[in-house]
Design an enzyme around this catalytic site. Structure first.
Site, PDB file in Angstrom:
ATOM      1  N   HIS A 170     -18.289  12.387  -5.283  1.00  0.00           N
ATOM      2  CA  HIS A 170     -17.009  11.700  -5.509  1.00  0.00           C
ATOM      3  C   HIS A 170     -16.055  12.568  -6.312  1.00  0.00           C
ATOM      4  O   HIS A 170     -14.891  12.238  -6.458  1.00  0.00           O
ATOM      5  CB  HIS A 170     -17.237  10.377  -6.232  1.00  0.00           C
ATOM      6  CG  HIS A 170     -18.129   9.453  -5.459  1.00  0.00           C
ATOM      7  ND1 HIS A 170     -19.483   9.401  -5.672  1.00  0.00           N
ATOM      8  CD2 HIS A 170     -17.874   8.604  -4.443  1.00  0.00           C
ATOM      9  CE1 HIS A 170     -20.017   8.527  -4.828  1.00  0.00           C
ATOM     10  NE2 HIS A 170     -19.068   8.042  -4.067  1.00  0.00           N
ATOM     11  N   GLU A 202     -28.291   7.780  -3.893  1.00  0.00           N
ATOM     12  CA  GLU A 202     -27.302   8.303  -4.822  1.00  0.00           C
ATOM     13  C   GLU A 202     -27.921   8.280  -6.214  1.00  0.00           C
ATOM     14  O   GLU A 202     -28.318   7.230  -6.678  1.00  0.00           O
ATOM     15  CB  GLU A 202     -26.099   7.363  -4.762  1.00  0.00           C
ATOM     16  CG  GLU A 202     -24.874   7.896  -5.404  1.00  0.00           C
ATOM     17  CD  GLU A 202     -23.674   7.022  -5.081  1.00  0.00           C
ATOM     18  OE1 GLU A 202     -23.344   6.859  -3.891  1.00  0.00           O
ATOM     19  OE2 GLU A 202     -23.089   6.495  -6.030  1.00  0.00           O
ATOM     20  N   GLU A 220     -25.402  -4.796   0.023  1.00  0.00           N
ATOM     21  CA  GLU A 220     -24.214  -5.643  -0.056  1.00  0.00           C
ATOM     22  C   GLU A 220     -24.385  -6.998   0.599  1.00  0.00           C
ATOM     23  O   GLU A 220     -23.678  -7.933   0.272  1.00  0.00           O
ATOM     24  CB  GLU A 220     -23.052  -4.962   0.676  1.00  0.00           C
ATOM     25  CG  GLU A 220     -22.649  -3.704   0.041  1.00  0.00           C
ATOM     26  CD  GLU A 220     -21.369  -3.176   0.657  1.00  0.00           C
ATOM     27  OE1 GLU A 220     -21.090  -2.027   0.401  1.00  0.00           O
ATOM     28  OE2 GLU A 220     -20.677  -3.930   1.382  1.00  0.00           O
ATOM     29  N   ARG A 230      -6.282   0.658  -1.093  1.00  0.00           N
ATOM     30  CA  ARG A 230      -7.177   0.957   0.014  1.00  0.00           C
ATOM     31  C   ARG A 230      -7.443  -0.275   0.882  1.00  0.00           C
ATOM     32  O   ARG A 230      -7.812  -1.328   0.381  1.00  0.00           O
ATOM     33  CB  ARG A 230      -8.497   1.522  -0.507  1.00  0.00           C
ATOM     34  CG  ARG A 230      -9.383   1.938   0.622  1.00  0.00           C
ATOM     35  CD  ARG A 230     -10.592   2.725   0.187  1.00  0.00           C
ATOM     36  NE  ARG A 230     -11.603   2.621   1.224  1.00  0.00           N
ATOM     37  CZ  ARG A 230     -11.570   3.295   2.369  1.00  0.00           C
ATOM     38  NH1 ARG A 230     -10.587   4.143   2.610  1.00  0.00           N
ATOM     39  NH2 ARG A 230     -12.515   3.125   3.274  1.00  0.00           N
ATOM     40  N   LYS A 280       0.845  -1.202   0.000  1.00  0.00           N
ATOM     41  CA  LYS A 280       0.000   0.000   0.000  1.00  0.00           C
ATOM     42  C   LYS A 280       0.878   1.249   0.000  1.00  0.00           C
ATOM     43  O   LYS A 280       0.708   2.161  -0.798  1.00  0.00           O
ATOM     44  CB  LYS A 280      -0.886  -0.005   1.242  1.00  0.00           C
ATOM     45  CG  LYS A 280      -1.660   1.281   1.447  1.00  0.00           C
ATOM     46  CD  LYS A 280      -2.181   1.388   2.885  1.00  0.00           C
ATOM     47  CE  LYS A 280      -2.805   2.733   3.153  1.00  0.00           C
ATOM     48  NZ  LYS A 280      -4.035   2.964   2.404  1.00  0.00           N
TER      49      LYS A 280
END
Ligand code: GLN
Ligand code: ZN
Length: 752
Positions: free
Chosen positions: A693, A664, A604, A514, A20
């Site tokens: 975003h 959204e 999800e 991430r 990362k």
């Protein structure tokens, strides 16, 4: 040498997130290409060596990626969309596909089945010319050989999953590309066959665990017979995971593949059909690759025992249920204690696989393995929590068992409209305001014990004051406190609730560089005291306009945590719901008139198989309603979800019975809004009017255009005006003008 153990895949971000850091260093220009390459090689070498020393026979190579395996597959197959054709530097192209560049838009990213991992969606079109590019794969194999790995197992995305998970830009069936794709796979396998006397190739086909897909099942035998013939010395393993693969299993059993990977933890139904695999190897996924609890060794042996009634023992290879990329590296980096003692992360799971295999094959245990066995057995005993026998009671106060609010929506909204006295098209935000570096530093210093509680709270309150002052000035109708006390919308509640454990280093890759650190639910959940009341009431004391209380919903808290596996998910969700119910009651008593319960991760959690969906929907809705049932008629309940496609779940959303839902919507066209109208959705809706975003500030004209488009679909009385999502990732410089423009646009439309 007999092959007895296998690991589907291993994490690759590095024990201390080395990859990362290197990636982010490379992107900012502070390290060079070769440094990044070197970090990758070091991480791979460490992980391979560890697995070898832990006695894993089939060790994955090419499970590593600098960003994502699906992206790597697209490159291996030459499926590069035309807009990325002009890069002279390979690595630049790679990261442009992953993250976009100033000139090109990135590939779309989406969730990997029912995990929190996100993959990049390959784009195919009529002009896609597949071509073989196995260089990286071959190099990874040689690298593993040079480290002394006897059987490096090459992990590749299987062709059927690759196509099904790709997007066809001409809106054709991606499966239409199959005839051109398979020869490329064959060429790659031919190259691979040159590597060694025998080579193991794992083709990941998780798509086969979804509901039966007829065209796919039809081509399945032909595809795998062809691939199996690509080289005499190639042993093809088809890996399935996350669910059972009962439709594909009998078909694959008749092909020339060498073995099949089955998930026996999340797809126990697979057991019914293992006998069909006679003559092939079974990679028996008995160690849970998706959760973090130490394995029940005896239970795993029991499953293997059952399998061995149908298949010869030497054909049973002990494996993880799926790739271990979904769990953190090692428990060694956690504080020792009674909770972490029960954890098993990737390295520990590898050791469990080796232990189970030794016991199954009656091999002598090493001293370490004997210790591990004793410890695993002890864990199971200590997990029995006496308080669990008392499922309902949450704290000493009474709670409501009622899962519906006392009044119906029509009654509630009439009272709320009068009480709140909001204008038409009320304006609001989703909760968070920019997380400035000062706010992050404040939280960090407090956590480290470098500043006192009173200084910390004063800092937070000051920020809340600024947020409130700005919102009043901008003219928003329903205000928020801005969430400066939250690092993360789930972790914050995990820290405040009993029954949760926050790891020190339990990082799991979410996408690219991430990583997220999911809280662990290890015991009965309860609320020792108010969690948000102090902040919200402070904000409310600064304004006469309503301030929205802000909570994360039970389903989202559950879906973004590692959940105990000794209790059904619905029961854990219920415990969380009861804790939230107490919080809602306290907020209400303190004079808060609007409370938002975010269910960002509601969708999800949907099961992979349709047959399991009704049950999930039932308990998910029930627990959301249980949480908000504490709200009386005057208290307006909002919820928020971070997506726009509600087509298949609109009835469920309706059943949640929230007074207002914000969603959204700004990036999708308002067709998607139609579904609310068509299905007779009667509650109020805030379809996001601008994309948070992006750093771009939308103009007043643009925003009023967006609102007008919404009003073509929905009546103004039903509509709220708000951004797509929380503003925590934005800067004040962007947020200020954007919200001022949003309010101006709403006002303009209000007056007609
Ligand atoms: N209330 C949260 C916020 O504004 C919601 C975040 C989310 O939906 N992911 O940040
Ligand atoms: Zn959101």
């Amino acid at each position: 040498m007999t092959i007895r153990t296998s690991v589907t895949g291993f994490p690759r971000i590095g024990e201390n997130r080395e990859l990362k850091k290197a990636l982010e260093g490379y992107w900012t220009g502070s390290i060079q290409d070769q440094d990044l390459e070197q970090t990758g090689a070091q991480v791979r070498a460490g992980d391979l060596t560890f697995q070898k020393e832990s006695r894993i026979d089939l060790i994955s190579v090419n499970d590593f990626s600098f960003y994502d395996n699906m992206l790597d597959s697209a490159l291996m197959l030459g499926a590069i969309p035309p807009r990325f054709s002009d890069f002279s530097h390979e690595r630049d192209r790679y990261f442009a596909m992953a993250r976009g560049s100033t000139a090109v838009r990135a590939l779309e990213m989406t969730k990997w089945f029912n995990t929190n991992y996100h993959y990049l969606v390959p784009e195919l079109s009529r002009s896609t010319l597949f071509s073989p590019h196995p260089e990286t794969v071959l190099a990874r194999y040689r690298e593993a050989s040079s480290l002394g790995i006897r059987f490096p197992k090459i992990n590749l995305m299987g062709p059927l999953s690759f196509l099904r998970l790709s997007r066809d830009m001409d809106n054709r069936d991606p499966l239409d590309h199959l005839d051109r794709l398979i020869p490329v796979y064959v060429r790659i396998l031919e190259e691979i066959s040159q590597l060694d006397d025998v080579v193991h190739v794992q083709l990941d086909e998780p798509i086969l665990v979804r509901d039966p897909d007829k065209p796919l099942l039809q081509v399945l035998p032909g595809v795998y017979d062809t691939l199996a013939q690509a080289g005499d010395n190639i042993r093809i393993i088809v890996a399935t995971y996350f669910e059972h693969a009962l439709e594909a299993l009998p078909i694959l059993a008749e092909t020339g593949i060498w073995g099949m990977g089955l998930d026996l933890v999340h797809g126990p139904e697979n057991l019914e059909a293992v006998s069909l695999l006679r003559g092939k190897k079974l990679l028996a996924g008995v160690v849970d690759g998706k959760n973090i609890w130490s394995a029940d060794i005896d239970q795993a042996l029991g499953i293997l025992g059952k399998i061995s009634r149908h298949l010869p023992k030497e054909d049973i290879i002990v494996s993880s249920s799926c790739s271990l990329v979904h769990v953190p590296y090692t428990v060694d980096n956690e504080l020792p204690g009674p909770v972490t003692d029960r954890f098993s992360f990737a390295r520990e799971k590898v050791r469990e696989i080796a232990l189970i295999s030794s016991m199954f094959h009656n091999q002598p245990l090493t001293l370490e393995q004997e210790h591990l066995l004793v410890k695993s057995r002890r864990c199971l005993i200590t997990r029995v929590d006496p308080e669990d026998s008392d499922p309902g009671c949450s704290g000493s106060r009474p709670f409501s068992e009622r899962t519906s609010r006392e009044h119906c929506f029509a009654q509630r909204i009439a009272v709320q409209k009068k009480e709140l006295d909001l204008p038409l098209l009320p304006t609001t935000t989703i909760g968070s305001f920019p997380q400035t570096s000062e706010i992050r530093a404040l939280r960090r210093d407090f956590k480290k014990g470098q500043i006192s509680l009173s200084r910390y709270e004063a800092g937070i309150m000051e920020y809340i004051d600024q947020c409130v002052a700005f919102q009043e000035e901008a003219g928003l109708d329903v205000l928020v406190h801005g969430e400066p006390e939250r690092n993360d919308m789930v972790e914050y509640f995990g820290e405040m609730l009993e029954g949760f454990y926050i790891t020190a280093n339990g990082w799991v890759q979410s996408y690219g560089s991430r990583c997220v650190k999911p809280p662990v639910i290890h015991g009965r959940v309860s609320r020792p005291g108010p969690m948000t009341v102090k902040w919200i009431t402070h904000a409310q004391s600064r304004t006469s306009r309503p301030v929205k209380g802000m909570l994360t919903g039970p389903v989202t808290i559950l879906n973004w945590s590692f959940v105990r596996n000794d209790r059904p998910a619905r029961e854990v969700a219920r415990q969380i719901a009861l804790a939230l119910q107490e919080e809602i009651r306290d907020l209400q008593t303190a004079g808060i008139r609007i409370i938002q319960v975010d269910e960002a991760a509601f969708k999800e959690g949907y099961p992979l198989r349709k047959a399991d969906i009704p049950e999930y929907e039932e308990w998910a809705v029930e627990n959301f309603k249980l949480a908000v049932s504490a709200a009386d008629i005057k208290t307006q309940i909002h919820t928020h979800m971070c997506y726009s496609e509600f087509g298949d779940i609109i009835k469920t959303i309706q059943a949640m019975d929230a007074d207002v839902i914000t969603v959204e919507m700004s990036r999708s066209n308002n067709d998607l809004l139609q579904v609310f109208k068509e299905t007779g959705y009667d509650k109020e809706i805030g379809p996001g009017v601008y994309d948070i975003h992006s750093p771009r500030v939308p103009s007043m004209e643009e925003l009023s255009g967006q609102i007008r488009a919404i009003l073509e679909v929905l009546p103004a009385e039903q509509v709220w005006i708000n951004p797509d999502c929380g503003l925590k990732t934005r800067r004040w410089e962007e947020v200020r003008p954007a919200l001022v423009n949003m309010v101006a646009a709403a006002r303009m439309l209000r007056s007609g």
